[in-house]
Design an enzyme around this catalytic site. Structure first.
Site, PDB file in Angstrom:
ATOM      1  N   ASP A 268     -20.562  52.911  27.871  1.00 31.85           N
ATOM      2  CA  ASP A 268     -21.513  52.182  27.013  1.00 31.85           C
ATOM      3  C   ASP A 268     -22.663  53.064  26.506  1.00 31.85           C
ATOM      4  O   ASP A 268     -23.178  52.846  25.404  1.00 31.85           O
ATOM      5  CB  ASP A 268     -22.121  51.000  27.781  1.00 31.85           C
ATOM      6  CG  ASP A 268     -21.167  49.819  27.864  1.00 31.85           C
ATOM      7  OD1 ASP A 268     -20.362  49.644  26.941  1.00 31.85           O
ATOM      8  OD2 ASP A 268     -21.246  49.078  28.857  1.00 31.85           O
TER       9      ASP A 268
ATOM     10  N   HIS B 264     -25.041  50.545  31.969  1.00 32.52           N
ATOM     11  CA  HIS B 264     -26.052  49.532  32.200  1.00 32.52           C
ATOM     12  C   HIS B 264     -25.714  48.588  33.329  1.00 32.52           C
ATOM     13  O   HIS B 264     -26.445  47.606  33.557  1.00 32.52           O
ATOM     14  CB  HIS B 264     -26.279  48.736  30.903  1.00 32.52           C
ATOM     15  CG  HIS B 264     -25.067  47.903  30.517  1.00 32.52           C
ATOM     16  ND1 HIS B 264     -25.159  46.554  30.316  1.00 32.52           N
ATOM     17  CD2 HIS B 264     -23.775  48.196  30.365  1.00 32.52           C
ATOM     18  CE1 HIS B 264     -23.969  46.056  30.013  1.00 32.52           C
ATOM     19  NE2 HIS B 264     -23.119  47.041  30.029  1.00 32.52           N
TER      20      HIS B 264
ATOM     21  N   HIS C 228     -16.252  51.637  33.825  1.00 37.69           N
ATOM     22  CA  HIS C 228     -17.142  50.467  33.902  1.00 37.69           C
ATOM     23  C   HIS C 228     -16.239  49.234  34.002  1.00 37.69           C
ATOM     24  O   HIS C 228     -15.210  49.176  33.335  1.00 37.69           O
ATOM     25  CB  HIS C 228     -17.976  50.476  32.615  1.00 37.69           C
ATOM     26  CG  HIS C 228     -18.895  49.336  32.380  1.00 37.69           C
ATOM     27  ND1 HIS C 228     -19.539  48.655  33.372  1.00 37.69           N
ATOM     28  CD2 HIS C 228     -19.310  48.769  31.209  1.00 37.69           C
ATOM     29  CE1 HIS C 228     -20.313  47.719  32.829  1.00 37.69           C
ATOM     30  NE2 HIS C 228     -20.183  47.769  31.532  1.00 37.69           N
TER      31      HIS C 228
HETATM   32 FE1  FEO Z   1     -21.045  47.009  29.528  1.00 40.74          FE
HETATM   33 FE2  FEO Z   1     -19.316  47.641  26.718  1.00 40.74          FE
HETATM   34  O1  FEO Z   1     -19.628  46.873  28.368  1.00 40.74           O
END
Ligand code: FEO
Length: 395
Positions: free
Chosen positions: A165, A146, A79
């Site tokens: 996450d 997300h 991510h």
């Molecule tokens: Fe979506 Fe922990 O960053």
């Protein structure tokens, strides 16, 4: 210092005990957080994610004490958000040619933030890389869980899902695993995290959870990027997510209001009294929006079947505290929840109608025209508010 997770997998992240807010000022942190980074040392050496930028220096220094950085064969960026990619600029200065495996969207988000053209290797669901000793890493795109760039990485043989996450919690602890921490705290932080971060993506989440379950992968551990690793019955959090992603609600009614001269507050309390009189099984919770934590109130709405919003009328409108909070509620895209409104007024009395409109616009089913009272509530008005609460408890 690195901590062994399982066999040749170690945790090399950062525990942030002092964190107070996350996503700017959007998410309140009660118990700190962690940025989990993992090192896999098989025939190939792999780093999964890094930490938030303020800790980049100590992260790279600690990592260099544990492993010769030149020996890192692959970096996996599950991510691109800065709390996991924040140490890449410092690290990549030292090992600039090391390939970074990530989704096509993560190339965009990482380049967009750091403006560096590192050695990106784009992967899709089902792609894998061999890391020696009969083990491989398999990638699973997790778009919108997300961010559009999110993915998870599965380590075969050790059967660890590095979920980033998803399934995380903002929860600082020196203990690595779910069975070693206070279970109430863990549940509270997990549900708050889900309610405030993942609720808007419920539809996508439902499909993705089905997809993960259908893969029928043996999952011995779910190693998230925040909080603890789920090793004791790791599927318990997948089951919870399945429950939470399906328009979750408990037998709870939540009242949220702001008040100017305590008239609307009095109505709120009387409505709560009425609800309890009509249905003693229902959990009634009452919050002044200016005195309570917004993210905790979002969690309470997440748990509720009905939400009752109150504001006095000011300038032919509602108090800005309520308007701002309902904006946050709308972002969550709650489904399958009922709503009603109330408020005191002195002159024109538009607040209830405006609250009804905003709640409808936020996706709630408005179940009543609302209750409004001119001037401060007298005994008759208090009784009317009790009756209003009784009525709402039955709708
Ligand atoms: Fe979506 Fe922990 O960053």
């Amino acid at each position: 210092m690195k901590k062994q997770v399982k066999n040749n997998v170690s945790w090399v992240g950062k525990v942030d005990w002092e964190l107070e807010k996350f996503h700017g000022e959007e998410y309140s942190i009660d118990k700190g957080s962690t940025y989990n980074s993992y090192l896999i040392e098989e025939e190939k050496t792999v780093l999964i994610d890094t930490v938030w930028a303020p800790f980049a220096g100590e992260f790279v220094e600690n990592l260099a004490n544990e492993v010769d950085l030149e020996k890192i064969d692959y970096i996996i960026a599950n991510h691109g958000e800065v709390d996991h990619s924040g140490a890449l600029p410092k690290l990549m200065k030292l090992i600039p040619d090391t390939p970074i495996y990530c989704t096509a969207n993560a190339v965009k988000s990482i380049k967009g933030q750091y403006h560096e053209d590192w050695n990106f290797k784009v992967v899709k669901t089902g792609d894998s890389i061999e890391i020696g000793n009969g083990k491989s890493l398999v990638f699973v795109e997790m778009a919108m869980l997300h961010w559009p760039d999110s993915m998870a990485t599965y380590l075969t043989e050790d059967n660890i899902l590095f979920s980033n996450d998803a399934f995380g919690q903002h929860y600082a602890t020196e203990k690595l695993y779910n069975d070693l921490v206070d279970q109430c705290e863990l549940y509270e932080e997990s549900i708050k995290y889900f309610a405030n971060i993942l609720t808007p993506f419920n539809v996508i989440l439902r499909k993705k959870l089905d997809e993960i379950i259908a893969l029928n992968l043996p999952i011995y551990m779910i190693a998230t990027s925040h909080g603890v690793i789920w090793r004791d019955n790791p599927m318990q959090i997948v089951e919870k997510y399945t429950q939470w992603a399906n328009d979750y609600q408990e037998n709870q009614i939540t009242i949220i209001y702001d008040t100017m001269w305590n008239g609307t507050k009095k109505l709120a309390e009387k409505i709560a009294e009425g609800i309890n009189l009509a249905d003693s099984d229902v959990v009634v919770k009452l919050y002044n929006v200016t005195k309570n934590d917004e993210n905790d109130m979002i969690t309470e709405i997440f748990k509720s079947k009905t939400v009752i919003m109150g504001s006095p009328t000011i300038g032919s409108n509602i108090l800005h505290s309520m308007a701002g909070f309902i904006h946050l509620v709308k972002i969550m895209k709650f489904k399958n929840k009922k709503a009603a409104a109330f408020g005191c007024y002195g002159w024109s009395g538009e607040s209830v109608k405006i609250l009804n409109g905003l709640m409808k616009d936020a996706g709630f089913e408005v179940i009543s025209e609302g209750y409004k009272n001119q001037w401060n509530p007298d005994l008759d008005a208090e009784n009317e508010a009790i009756e209003y609460g009784k009525k709402l408890a039955t709708l």
